[in-house]
Enzyme design. Structure first.
Site, PDB file in Angstrom:
ATOM      1  N   HIS A  62       0.820  -1.207   0.000  1.00 11.76           N
ATOM      2  CA  HIS A  62       0.000   0.000   0.000  1.00 11.76           C
ATOM      3  C   HIS A  62       0.862   1.268   0.000  1.00 11.76           C
ATOM      4  CE1 HIS A  62       1.002   0.878   4.212  1.00 11.76           C
ATOM      5  NE2 HIS A  62       0.848  -0.419   4.447  1.00 11.76           N
ATOM      6  N   GLU A 173      -2.380  -7.372   7.441  1.00  4.79           N
ATOM      7  CA  GLU A 173      -1.120  -7.130   8.138  1.00  4.79           C
ATOM      8  C   GLU A 173      -1.114  -7.878   9.472  1.00  4.79           C
ATOM      9  OE1 GLU A 173       1.825  -6.857   8.116  1.00  4.79           O
ATOM     10  OE2 GLU A 173       2.407  -4.760   7.813  1.00  4.79           O
TER      11      GLU A 173
END
Length: 326
Positions: A62, A173
């Site tokens: 990201h 994550e």
């Protein structure tokens, strides 16, 4: 057995040294993330694999999130509740715009059949920003992202003529403790990203994130390997995956210790970095007519019967048969 091969300059990846390796317990025996080196008689380094054993994947981290800015200065700052489900910074959006231009200019947007994203705000913003459309002519269709979603200050993003975007929990994550890694409710995401598919996420609320328990490196890597196993249940052959630095680092590191040193050093992903690779599942030992382009050849029935008759007499059926024996 599975291998991932990196496209960059023909090199390949495998794991970093000293990283826990849960691959030995993986059900499909994912082994080495490494260069494919054949033991050929001429000492070459080429190998051949059936096409339907492989998928092309494009791994993307990201863009810069608000937690990255402070976390790079002081990691303890990541404990702050203000970083809950961190959104992209203005610089992060610039990184997204730059990668978006690359994806379109390179023609990659036409090749990707599916985009998978971690269901966190910064990854969804990155996925829709990179792979979304610049075409806003279809005003009646639901947008990938509504205007201003997640403190973005951005206009709405269209999904016209874009690959579908699917949110998957497995590529999240590192779970637990840090508020930046806790997701918001799926119902809230759906209001911000109407055309993103959240159907594979079972719970509206985040039941995976625990305030007092941080997922271990071994657990994170095992979850990553489970994700790569799951990829082979998908019909798509070319898939983009928008995820996180920790997930990528520990998952790729779990593929073994057979990579070249320069590649080991390159495992950590920068914000909005994209790497294209091929993943090979060597446990696939069947002919799959739905995905393979193989063709077994056509033999007319009369020709086959004639061959059998001549075999009984011990005589060749044609000059072609004699040539075929050579």
């Amino acid at each position: 057995m599975a291998h991932l091969q990196r496209f960059n300059r023909g090199s390949s990846l495998s794991t970093g040294v000293g990283t826990p390796n849960p691959a030995s317990s993986s059900s499909s025996c994912f082994s080495s993330f490494c260069s494919v080196q054949g033991n050929m008689d001429n000492g070459g380094t080429l190998s051949l694999f059936p096409l339907h054993w492989s998928k092309t994947i494009h791994l993307v981290r990201h863009g810069q999130g608000i937690h990255n800015v402070e976390g790079d200065k002081n990691v303890k700052s990541l404990l702050s509740p203000e970083f809950f489900d961190a959104h992209l910074t203005p610089l992060g959006w610039q990184q997204v715009d730059s990668l978006h231009r690359h994806v379109y200019a390179s023609g990659l947007i036409k090749k990707v059949e599916l985009v998978i994203t971690s269901p966190l705000l910064r990854t969804i913003q990155t996925a829709v920003g990179v792979f979304g459309s610049d075409d806003h002519t279809d005003r009646d269709a639901e947008p990938l992202m509504v205007e201003g979603a997640g403190n973005s200050g951005r206009s709405a993003v269209s999904g016209l003529n874009c690959p579908p975007i699917l949110a998957v929990e497995l590529c999240r994550e590192h779970l637990g403790v840090l508020p930046c890694d806790k997701r918001r409710s799926i119902s809230e995401y759906k209001s911000l990203f109407p055309a993103v598919d959240f159907s594979l996420i079972e719970s509206n609320d985040d039941v995976l994130w625990k305030a007092d328990i941080r997922e271990s490196y071994e657990e994170l890597a095992a979850r990553g390997l489970e994700f790569f196993n799951w990829l082979f249940t998908r019909k798509e052959k070319e898939i983009a995956i928008v995820t996180h630095r920790g997930f990528l680092y520990h998952t790729l590191a779990a593929f073994g210790n057979q990579c070249h040193p320069p590649v080991k050093k390159g495992i950590p992903f920068a914000n909005c970095e994209l790497r294209s690779m091929i993943i090979i599942d060597k446990s696939i030992n069947r002919y799959d007519s739905s995905t393979a382009t193989n063709y077994i050849g056509y033999v007319p029935p009369n020709h086959a019967a004639a061959n059998e008759k001549h075999k009984e007499k011990g005589t060749p059926n044609s000059v072609h048969d004699e040539k075929h024996k050579e």
